[in-house]
Design an enzyme around this catalytic site. Structure first.
Site, PDB file in Angstrom:
ATOM      1  CB  CYS A 146      38.865  30.535  35.533  1.00  0.00           C
ATOM      2  SG  CYS A 146      40.983  30.973  35.122  1.00  0.00           S
ATOM      3  CG  HIS A 189      44.586  45.446  48.821  1.00  0.00           C
ATOM      4  ND1 HIS A 189      45.134  45.991  49.784  1.00  0.00           N
ATOM      5  CD2 HIS A 189      45.805  44.620  48.933  1.00  0.00           C
ATOM      6  CE1 HIS A 189      46.837  45.332  50.044  1.00  0.00           C
ATOM      7  NE2 HIS A 189      47.055  44.704  48.582  1.00  0.00           N
ATOM      8  CD  GLU A 228      43.609  36.538  33.954  1.00  0.00           C
ATOM      9  OE1 GLU A 228      43.240  35.198  34.329  1.00  0.00           O
ATOM     10  OE2 GLU A 228      42.951  36.565  33.513  1.00  0.00           O
TER      11      GLU A 228
END
Length: 366
Positions: A146, A189, A228
């Site tokens: 991550c 985005h 997530e």
């Protein structure tokens, strides 16, 4: 602390309705239809079901008989204003005599919206939103995946208590959409680390960041849920951070206490959906409560004992009903991960049991 158990069931129905109380040009004023899902959770007393371990099948049967009255109906013939909230109250009123201990009754009218009535008769409306973004976690140990730049299709569910009171403003799906719109623009985005306050954008930090900003314009906000991925996420209620990790099990079983003429007494199988819930203080450096990777690694020996195995041969398991299985997983899981305080175990979609540490209160509908 002891372990408490809630039993859950769900049932679908197809119905048409018109909601005339909405503004004149709202499309829901026209006759239209939905594939509804009714959901219930109940703290059932021992001995309520016809036989030990039969709680889930009995609860599912009662809920199914209730929703059969709604299936392929024009709901306005039954309720003057058939909103999701009023449908949930109708289902609750139908069931509360035969199902004592109802903790939660919900109506989901689409995959992205619904209303849950809690034990205090408060209606929590919820709506799901999505955004596609990139991030990385800058404070993780060297080599942690991550720490690399990557992305997710995040999902957010906003829950608002319609009965929080004090304002004339109606909290409905359109109102939540309007409040969410600027956040979608800010997050969709985008590179999350470049947004002020999201320099370390874990699921927990994102949930807290949204809570802080939304609570100012939506005092009725109950909690914020952030997915997530499809199998893990976090929620925040203004005080406590919680995370969950979901996995599936393919296991065989039979129920020892089922009557001989009941199919559940025979060897059969389920693809279980199991969700582990963990609660811990937020690590101020790492920005999470528990690393999802650590949850998976430390729970893995228990998972391997369940997956692709006959559950009736599992040592120490009282029986293979969902309630017994959820309690067993919670007890065993806490030895490996003391932060686990709740386990959801669903045999089929929406039907199963929830084991939680007694005193934690009703489970959140995540």
């Amino acid at each position: 602390m002891s372990i408490a158990t809630l039993f859950a069931a769900s049932s679908t129905f197809e119905s048409a309705r018109q909601v005339a109380v909405l503004h004149a040009d709202h499309p829901a004023r026209r006759l239209h239809g939905h594939s509804f899902t009714a959901k219930v959770r109940a703290a059932l007393e021992p001995g309520w079901a016809p036989w030990p371990g039969g709680d889930v099948s009995e609860l599912a049967g009662l809920l199914g008989a209730c929703t059969a009255q709604l299936d392929y109906r024009h709901l306005n013939e039954l309720l003057p204003v058939p909103t999701d909230e009023n449908l949930a109250r109708w289902v609750r009123d139908q069931l509360q005599v035969s199902v004592p201990g109802l903790e939660q009754v919900g109506i989901q009218s689409t995959s992205d919206q619904g209303v849950d009535l809690d034990a205090n008769d408060h209606a929590h409306i919820w709506r799901r939103y999505r955004f596609q973004s990139a991030h990385k976690l800058p404070n993780v140990p060297f080599g942690h995946k991550c720490g690399r730049l990557h992305g997710h299709g995040f999902e957010v569910i906003l829950h608002a208590n319609q009965d929080a009171g004090g304002r004339d403003l109606s909290i409905d799906y359109d109102h939540l959409d309007a409040l969410w719109a600027p956040f979608h623009y800010q997050l969709h985005h985008k590179y999350l680390n470049a947004i002020e306050g999201l320099e370390n954008p874990t699921s927990e930090v994102i949930a807290g960041w949204l809570w802080q900003r939304l609570k100012a314009v939506l005092p009725e906000l109950s909690w914020v849920t952030v997915y997530e991925t499809g199998s893990c996420g976090a929620n925040f209620n203004g005080h406590d951070y919680r995370i969950w990790k979901e996995m599936t099990l393919d296991s065989a079983l039979f129920l020892r206490n089922a009557p001989a003429d009941d199919p559940l007494s025979h060897i059969h199988g389920h693809t279980y959906t199991m969700r582990l819930h963990l609660s811990a203080p937020l690590d101020q450096v790492l920005g999470w409560t528990v690393d999802f990777g650590d949850v998976k690694e430390r729970f893995n020996p228990i998972f391997k004992a369940l997956d692709h195995h006959p559950l009736h041969e599992l040592p120490g398991l009282e029986d293979c009903d969902a309630g017994s299985l959820a309690r067993w997983v919670l007890a065993e899981g806490r030895r490996a991960l003391p932060q686990i305080d709740r386990v959801d175990m669903y045999e089929t979609r929406g039907c199963g049991a929830i084991a939680l540490m007694d005193g934690d209160g009703p489970a959140l509908p995540v």
